[in-house]
Design a protein around this motif. Structure first.
Motif, PDB file in Angstrom:
ATOM      1  N   ARG A  50      -3.348 -16.622  16.281  1.00 21.56           N
ATOM      2  CA  ARG A  50      -4.517 -16.640  15.439  1.00 21.56           C
ATOM      3  C   ARG A  50      -4.264 -16.542  13.996  1.00 21.56           C
ATOM      4  NH1 ARG A  50      -9.626 -13.688  15.992  1.00 21.56           N
ATOM      5  NH2 ARG A  50     -10.963 -14.524  13.928  1.00 21.56           N
ATOM      6  N   MET A  51      -4.858 -17.389  13.136  1.00 19.32           N
ATOM      7  CA  MET A  51      -4.727 -17.309  11.774  1.00 19.32           C
ATOM      8  C   MET A  51      -5.439 -16.303  11.171  1.00 19.32           C
ATOM      9  SD  MET A  51      -2.517 -19.648  11.805  1.00 19.32           S
ATOM     10  CE  MET A  51      -1.906 -19.446  10.121  1.00 19.32           C
ATOM     11  N   ARG A  52      -4.924 -15.425  10.106  1.00 21.34           N
ATOM     12  CA  ARG A  52      -5.539 -14.517   9.425  1.00 21.34           C
ATOM     13  C   ARG A  52      -5.621 -14.632   7.795  1.00 21.34           C
ATOM     14  NH1 ARG A  52      -8.231 -11.599  13.091  1.00 21.34           N
ATOM     15  NH2 ARG A  52      -7.095 -11.315  15.014  1.00 21.34           N
ATOM     16  N   VAL A  53      -6.566 -14.327   7.213  1.00 23.89           N
ATOM     17  CA  VAL A  53      -6.480 -14.573   5.729  1.00 23.89           C
ATOM     18  C   VAL A  53      -6.121 -13.124   5.113  1.00 23.89           C
ATOM     19  CG1 VAL A  53      -8.100 -15.017   3.732  1.00 23.89           C
ATOM     20  CG2 VAL A  53      -8.175 -16.338   5.793  1.00 23.89           C
ATOM     21  N   ARG A  54      -5.234 -12.822   4.403  1.00 21.00           N
ATOM     22  CA  ARG A  54      -4.854 -11.978   3.608  1.00 21.00           C
ATOM     23  C   ARG A  54      -5.165 -11.858   2.065  1.00 21.00           C
ATOM     24  NH1 ARG A  54      -0.022  -9.475   6.760  1.00 21.00           N
ATOM     25  NH2 ARG A  54      -0.707  -9.644   8.845  1.00 21.00           N
ATOM     26  N   LYS A  55      -5.590 -10.986   1.533  1.00 24.75           N
ATOM     27  CA  LYS A  55      -5.984 -11.205  -0.113  1.00 24.75           C
ATOM     28  C   LYS A  55      -4.856 -10.360  -0.792  1.00 24.75           C
ATOM     29  CE  LYS A  55     -10.543 -12.140   1.009  1.00 24.75           C
ATOM     30  NZ  LYS A  55     -11.659 -12.550   0.760  1.00 24.75           N
ATOM     31  N   TYR A  56      -4.261 -11.273  -1.602  1.00 21.32           N
ATOM     32  CA  TYR A  56      -3.145 -10.556  -2.546  1.00 21.32           C
ATOM     33  C   TYR A  56      -3.650 -10.580  -4.117  1.00 21.32           C
ATOM     34  CZ  TYR A  56       0.335 -10.600   0.849  1.00 21.32           C
ATOM     35  OH  TYR A  56       1.152 -10.190   2.009  1.00 21.32           O
ATOM     36  N   CYS A  57      -3.158  -9.690  -4.557  1.00 20.93           N
ATOM     37  CA  CYS A  57      -3.543  -9.436  -5.991  1.00 20.93           C
ATOM     38  C   CYS A  57      -2.467 -10.286  -6.963  1.00 20.93           C
ATOM     39  CB  CYS A  57      -3.447  -7.928  -6.708  1.00 20.93           C
ATOM     40  SG  CYS A  57      -3.628  -7.739  -8.301  1.00 20.93           S
ATOM     41  N   ASP A 106       1.254  -8.324  -7.273  1.00 19.36           N
ATOM     42  CA  ASP A 106       1.809  -9.143  -6.090  1.00 19.36           C
ATOM     43  C   ASP A 106       1.933  -8.349  -4.853  1.00 19.36           C
ATOM     44  OD1 ASP A 106       3.187 -11.208  -4.851  1.00 19.36           O
ATOM     45  OD2 ASP A 106       5.092 -10.424  -5.218  1.00 19.36           O
ATOM     46  N   ARG A 107       0.698  -7.810  -4.460  1.00 20.00           N
ATOM     47  CA  ARG A 107       0.525  -6.844  -3.240  1.00 20.00           C
ATOM     48  C   ARG A 107      -0.877  -7.232  -2.513  1.00 20.00           C
ATOM     49  NH1 ARG A 107      -2.900  -2.665  -3.252  1.00 20.00           N
ATOM     50  NH2 ARG A 107      -3.676  -2.111  -5.488  1.00 20.00           N
ATOM     51  N   GLU A 108      -0.944  -7.073  -1.144  1.00 16.66           N
ATOM     52  CA  GLU A 108      -2.211  -7.226  -0.380  1.00 16.66           C
ATOM     53  C   GLU A 108      -3.079  -6.165  -0.988  1.00 16.66           C
ATOM     54  OE1 GLU A 108      -3.450  -7.413   4.274  1.00 16.66           O
ATOM     55  OE2 GLU A 108      -1.389  -7.624   3.628  1.00 16.66           O
ATOM     56  N   VAL A 109      -4.340  -6.393  -0.823  1.00 18.00           N
ATOM     57  CA  VAL A 109      -5.375  -5.306  -1.447  1.00 18.00           C
ATOM     58  C   VAL A 109      -6.389  -5.212  -0.388  1.00 18.00           C
ATOM     59  CG1 VAL A 109      -4.981  -5.847  -4.061  1.00 18.00           C
ATOM     60  CG2 VAL A 109      -6.870  -7.287  -2.674  1.00 18.00           C
ATOM     61  N   ASP A 110      -7.033  -4.051  -0.424  1.00 22.88           N
ATOM     62  CA  ASP A 110      -8.024  -3.808   0.711  1.00 22.88           C
ATOM     63  C   ASP A 110      -9.632  -4.414   0.228  1.00 22.88           C
ATOM     64  OD1 ASP A 110      -6.418  -2.396   2.366  1.00 22.88           O
ATOM     65  OD2 ASP A 110      -6.736  -0.517   0.992  1.00 22.88           O
ATOM     66  N   GLN A 111     -10.190  -4.696   1.155  1.00 25.58           N
ATOM     67  CA  GLN A 111     -11.515  -5.066   0.727  1.00 25.58           C
ATOM     68  C   GLN A 111     -12.584  -4.281  -0.420  1.00 25.58           C
ATOM     69  OE1 GLN A 111     -12.925  -7.981   1.525  1.00 25.58           O
ATOM     70  NE2 GLN A 111     -14.594  -7.889   0.286  1.00 25.58           N
ATOM     71  N   GLY A 112     -12.186  -2.967  -0.389  1.00 22.04           N
ATOM     72  CA  GLY A 112     -12.799  -2.085  -1.246  1.00 22.04           C
ATOM     73  C   GLY A 112     -12.341  -2.295  -2.743  1.00 22.04           C
ATOM     74  N   GLU A 113     -11.263  -2.978  -2.815  1.00 17.63           N
ATOM     75  CA  GLU A 113     -10.614  -3.128  -4.173  1.00 17.63           C
ATOM     76  C   GLU A 113     -11.104  -4.318  -4.798  1.00 17.63           C
ATOM     77  OE1 GLU A 113      -6.362  -1.962  -4.779  1.00 17.63           O
ATOM     78  OE2 GLU A 113      -6.543  -2.044  -2.379  1.00 17.63           O
ATOM     79  N   ILE A 114     -11.914  -5.219  -3.962  1.00 15.91           N
ATOM     80  CA  ILE A 114     -12.326  -6.689  -4.557  1.00 15.91           C
ATOM     81  C   ILE A 114     -13.556  -6.361  -4.881  1.00 15.91           C
ATOM     82  CG2 ILE A 114     -12.554  -8.852  -3.471  1.00 15.91           C
ATOM     83  CD1 ILE A 114     -10.375  -8.317  -1.403  1.00 15.91           C
TER      84      ILE A 114
END
Length: 99
Positions: free
Chosen positions: A26-33, A37-45
Motif C-alpha cells: 500500500r502506498m502512503r503519502v507523508r508530508k514533509y516540511c 526537512d522532517r515529516e510533520v503531523d496534520q496538526g502542524e499543517i
C-alpha cells in the motif's frame, strides 16, 4: 412548521487505493516540511495563499467562511443539525396526525 431533512442523493462512489505493482504494498503519502526537512503531523499543517515566491498569506478556516443568507433569522448553522452541507437535501414537512 416542523421539517425533516432527507438525503436527495445516494452515494454510489467506488474508492480505490494506490499499491506498488511489484508486491502490492500500500502506498502512503507523508508530508514533509521543506525548511526543516522532517515529516510533520496534520496538526502542524495550515492553509496559505502564495502571493509571491517568497510571501505566503496564512488563511484560517474561519477566514474562509461565507455568510449564510438569512442567518440572522434562522440562528447559527449548528442549530440546524448535523446533516451534510455538501450533499443535496430535501426539506420535508412533518405532518402531525393530531389535528
Amino acid at each position: 412548521m416542523p421539517i425533516t431533512v432527507a438525503s436527495a442523493t445516494e452515494d454510489h462512489a467506488m474508492t480505490f487505493h494506490q499499491y506498488r505493482l511489484e508486491d502490492m504494498g500500500r502506498m502512503r503519502v507523508r508530508k514533509y516540511c521543506e525548511i526543516e526537512d522532517r515529516e510533520v503531523d496534520q496538526g502542524e499543517i495550515g492553509k496559505g495563499y502564495q502571493l509571491t515566491r517568497e510571501q505566503v498569506i496564512p488563511i484560517s478556516d474561519e477566514g474562509l467562511g461565507c455568510p449564510v443568507p438569512g442567518q440572522d433569522h434562522a440562528g447559527p448553522p449548528r442549530s440546524v443539525g448535523s446533516w451534510s452541507h455538501h450533499r443535496p437535501q430535501w426539506l420535508l414537512a412533518t405532518i402531525s396526525s393530531a389535528a
